[in-house]
Write an enzyme that holds these catalytic residues in place. Sequence first.
Site, PDB file in Angstrom:
ATOM      1  N   LYS A   1      -2.058  -1.529  -3.930  1.00  0.00           N
ATOM      2  CA  LYS A   1      -2.932  -0.363  -3.878  1.00  0.00           C
ATOM      3  C   LYS A   1      -2.113   0.908  -3.905  1.00  0.00           C
ATOM      4  CE  LYS A   1      -6.065   1.776  -0.643  1.00  0.00           C
ATOM      5  NZ  LYS A   1      -6.467   1.833   0.731  1.00  0.00           N
TER       6      LYS A   1
ATOM      7  N   GLU B   1       7.374  -6.719   1.061  1.00  0.00           N
ATOM      8  CA  GLU B   1       6.117  -6.603   1.828  1.00  0.00           C
ATOM      9  C   GLU B   1       5.156  -7.739   1.486  1.00  0.00           C
ATOM     10  OE1 GLU B   1       5.313  -4.613   4.212  1.00  0.00           O
ATOM     11  OE2 GLU B   1       6.478  -2.774   4.033  1.00  0.00           O
TER      12      GLU B   1
ATOM     13  N   TYR C   1     -14.834   1.217  -7.180  1.00  0.00           N
ATOM     14  CA  TYR C   1     -16.125   1.899  -6.996  1.00  0.00           C
ATOM     15  C   TYR C   1     -17.008   1.739  -8.235  1.00  0.00           C
ATOM     16  CZ  TYR C   1     -13.518   3.533  -3.048  1.00  0.00           C
ATOM     17  OH  TYR C   1     -12.753   3.550  -1.907  1.00  0.00           O
TER      18      TYR C   1
ATOM     19  N   LYS D   1       0.854  -1.179   0.000  1.00  0.00           N
ATOM     20  CA  LYS D   1       0.000   0.000   0.000  1.00  0.00           C
ATOM     21  C   LYS D   1       0.892   1.232   0.000  1.00  0.00           C
ATOM     22  CE  LYS D   1      -3.664   2.304   2.565  1.00  0.00           C
ATOM     23  NZ  LYS D   1      -4.646   2.166   3.646  1.00  0.00           N
TER      24      LYS D   1
HETATM   25  C1  PBG Z   1      -7.233   3.415   5.443  1.00  0.00           C
HETATM   26  C2  PBG Z   1      -7.679   3.163   4.052  1.00  0.00           C
HETATM   27  C3  PBG Z   1      -7.498   4.081   3.011  1.00  0.00           C
HETATM   28  C4  PBG Z   1      -8.100   3.520   1.888  1.00  0.00           C
HETATM   29  C5  PBG Z   1      -8.638   2.273   2.246  1.00  0.00           C
HETATM   30  N1  PBG Z   1      -8.351   2.061   3.615  1.00  0.00           N
HETATM   31  C6  PBG Z   1      -6.922   5.437   2.990  1.00  0.00           C
HETATM   32  C7  PBG Z   1      -5.699   5.808   3.696  1.00  0.00           C
HETATM   33  O1  PBG Z   1      -4.784   4.990   3.873  1.00  0.00           O
HETATM   34  O2  PBG Z   1      -5.642   6.966   4.116  1.00  0.00           O
HETATM   35  C8  PBG Z   1      -8.132   4.222   0.563  1.00  0.00           C
HETATM   36  C9  PBG Z   1      -9.115   3.787  -0.413  1.00  0.00           C
HETATM   37  C10 PBG Z   1      -9.377   4.724  -1.516  1.00  0.00           C
HETATM   38  O3  PBG Z   1      -8.728   5.782  -1.689  1.00  0.00           O
HETATM   39  O4  PBG Z   1     -10.309   4.419  -2.287  1.00  0.00           O
HETATM   40  N2  PBG Z   1      -6.844   2.436   6.248  1.00  0.00           N
END
Ligand code: PBG
Length: 313
Positions: free
Chosen positions: A237, A222, A302, A180
């Site tokens: 992500k 990771e 989405y 992430k």
């Molecule tokens: C937070 C989390 C985030 C998203 C999913 N879970 C945002 C962040 O890390 O601030 C982002 C998802 C998206 O932008 O659609 N744990």
Amino acid sequence: MVEETVLRPADFIAPLFVVDGKHRPEEIKSMPGVFRLCIADLVKECRALAKLGVPAVALFPKLEAKLKDDEGTQALNEDTLVLRAVRAVKQAVPGLTVITDVALDPYTSHGHDGVLNAARDDVENDRTVGILAQMAVLQARAGVDLVAPSDMMDGRVGAIRKALDAAGFSGTGIMAYSVKYNSAYYGPFREAVGSAQAAGTRLLSKATYQMNPANRREAILEATLDAAEGADLVMVKPAGPYLDIIREVRNRITKPIAAYQVSGEYAQLHAAARLGWLDLARCRNESLLAIKRAGADIILTYFAKEMVAALKG
Ligand code: PBG
């Protein structure tokens, strides 16, 4: 006959936002067509998604500001919003796979995914991991099929697996947000769950735990660690700007790979379409096909509902 990549309804997970109380659906300004739903509307939406053939949903709660504190206490309340939502959805639509995030950001007043250290300049990794493991057990008890640690603390997947097994939930899976990135593409999501208050300040930089967008080898590290600690799926992500990473992880990890087409990726396609500069449906299809071609087995997006509807013709 020679087409190599095909999208199918079973490829998609729909992220959904839930709020407390009795509300009409509130549209998220920077995410046209995405709404925060009260539990009753969430259940209706889940029924519709299941009927259409969307196999899974990922639930994200938006708490009222007054329920948030430094420690994210509400995350361990058995009756917190998301757990009530899970119970309601599972009861109404038992066949739909329900996934919940394991991270403290909807619950902390500072918006971080963990609790802060004494100097308040960083998250405290190990203390956070202990809280996340308890949170995962509560989610399993509420009936989720998969918990999804999105916090990026080190060692949390192993700790969550151990806690779930010890509590009798060996059948509850883990979809780890393994790779992430510390991405600006999460902006609209932070508006949606209200974790953005401190955005732009030094305090809300998640750079000490989310990954540096410049790094590729670290992504492999990771993903490998999370797979070894017991993740059933590993996630990359955001998705679109990181197709090379999806492929890299695909080539090295035998477990299923999920990719999250995040809020900012969705927002940019909508914004351009609104200006008449891009064809929304064609760009939606192409962006999702590219994510699958890169190596993702499963896509959180989405667009899930409309994409599945389009695939079914
Ligand atoms: C937070 C989390 C985030 C998203 C999913 N879970 C945002 C962040 O890390 O601030 C982002 C998802 C998206 O932008 O659609 N744990």
